[in-house]
Design a protein around this motif. Structure first.
Motif, short mmCIF file in Angstrom:
data_model
loop_
_atom_site.label_atom_id
_atom_site.label_comp_id
_atom_site.label_asym_id
_atom_site.label_seq_id
_atom_site.Cartn_x
_atom_site.Cartn_y
_atom_site.Cartn_z
N THR A 36 0.86 -1.16 0.07
CA THR A 36 0.12 -0.06 -0.01
C THR A 36 0.85 1.30 0.06
OG1 THR A 36 -1.68 -1.34 1.09
CG2 THR A 36 -1.68 1.02 1.36
N CYS A 39 2.08 1.70 -3.39
CA CYS A 39 0.95 2.38 -4.25
C CYS A 39 0.77 3.99 -3.85
CB CYS A 39 -0.30 1.56 -4.03
SG CYS A 39 -0.45 0.29 -5.32
N LEU A 40 0.60 4.01 -2.52
CA LEU A 40 0.48 5.40 -2.13
C LEU A 40 1.55 6.45 -2.61
CD1 LEU A 40 -1.22 7.48 -0.10
CD2 LEU A 40 0.51 6.63 1.58
N ASP A 102 -1.42 -3.23 -9.61
CA ASP A 102 -1.77 -1.80 -9.11
C ASP A 102 -3.23 -1.48 -9.21
OD1 ASP A 102 0.73 -1.75 -8.07
OD2 ASP A 102 1.67 -0.67 -9.40
N SER A 105 -5.58 -1.50 -6.45
CA SER A 105 -5.17 -0.68 -5.29
C SER A 105 -5.13 0.83 -5.66
CB SER A 105 -3.62 -1.25 -5.00
OG SER A 105 -3.03 -0.21 -3.73
N MET A 109 -7.62 3.67 -3.77
CA MET A 109 -7.13 4.87 -3.17
C MET A 109 -7.42 6.11 -3.81
SD MET A 109 -2.93 4.60 -2.47
CE MET A 109 -2.85 3.24 -1.62
N PHE A 145 -4.64 5.34 2.56
CA PHE A 145 -3.75 4.16 2.99
C PHE A 145 -4.54 3.37 3.97
CE2 PHE A 145 -0.81 2.34 6.01
CZ PHE A 145 0.25 1.92 5.12
N THR A 148 -7.06 1.22 1.99
CA THR A 148 -6.55 0.52 0.92
C THR A 148 -5.49 -0.82 1.43
OG1 THR A 148 -6.47 2.22 -0.67
CG2 THR A 148 -5.22 0.27 -1.17
N THR A 149 -5.01 -0.69 2.71
CA THR A 149 -4.41 -1.63 3.19
C THR A 149 -4.88 -3.07 3.42
OG1 THR A 149 -2.68 -0.15 4.20
CG2 THR A 149 -2.70 -2.32 5.01
N ASN A 152 -5.38 -4.65 0.00
CA ASN A 152 -4.03 -5.19 -0.83
C ASN A 152 -3.77 -6.56 0.17
OD1 ASN A 152 -3.30 -3.62 -2.83
ND2 ASN A 152 -2.35 -1.82 -1.33
#
Length: 169
Positions: A36, A39-40, A102, A105, A109, A145, A148-149, A152
């Motif tokens: 995450t 991706c963040l 991705d 994710s 996000m 974050f 989304t964690t 993921n």
């Protein structure tokens, strides 16, 4: 006890690995948080750049947000492609890996990030010099974050998402 020597980079990379799904199984929160955060990083770079460009050019809110979202996907995918290319994989395969790893994710996000910005009173009208602009953007990325964690974690546990990328590291 003697250990066999460990060689680095002597074997040609297996570019066929992109077609083989990774093993699924239980996954902890640390790998999910790392995925995450990866991706963040891309999303934040694109999101901030898009918001700064749109705001600096005095664009209306919708085109600014569209630019920010597009750039978030571009930067998110680019970070993954860069890492996979470094493992010796061809560009086409690296792009496929990035899309597989991705897309969900980044989409989650961006939905959370932009949703908060839209819902936060006056945030859409804040200027670059306003604390509200930067505070809302920071809060939206933190919330993205957090939300989304678990997504993921779920994907990695099923051999999807960043589990696809891990074989190239």
């Amino acid at each position: 006890m003697e250990q066999a020597p460990h060689e680095h980079g002597t074997a040609a990379p297996d570019t066929r690995a992109a077609a083989v799904p990774p093993a699924a199984g239980p996954v902890g929160w640390v790998p999910a948080a790392r995925a995450t955060l990866h991706c963040l990083t891309g999303c934040a770079l694109g999101e901030i750049l898009g918001m700064v460009i749109g705001t600096a050019l005095a664009w209306h809110n919708v085109p600014t947000m569209i630019l920010a979202i597009v750039l978030a996907f571009v930067f998110g995918y680019a970070l993954t492609v860069r890492g996979v290319l470094a493992a010796g994989v061809g560009l086409r395969a690296a792009l496929r890996v990035a899309l597989a790893a991705d897309t969900l994710s980044i989409a989650v996000m961006e939905l959370i990030d932009n949703g908060l910005i839209v819902l936060w009173p006056s945030a859409m009208d804040a200027q670059l010099s306003d604390a509200l602009f930067w505070g809302t953007l920071a809060a939206s990325l933190v919330l993205a974050f957090v939300v989304t964690t678990p997504v993921n974690k779920w994907m990695i546990g099923r051999g999807k998402g960043h589990a696809v990328v891990h074989r190239y590291h």
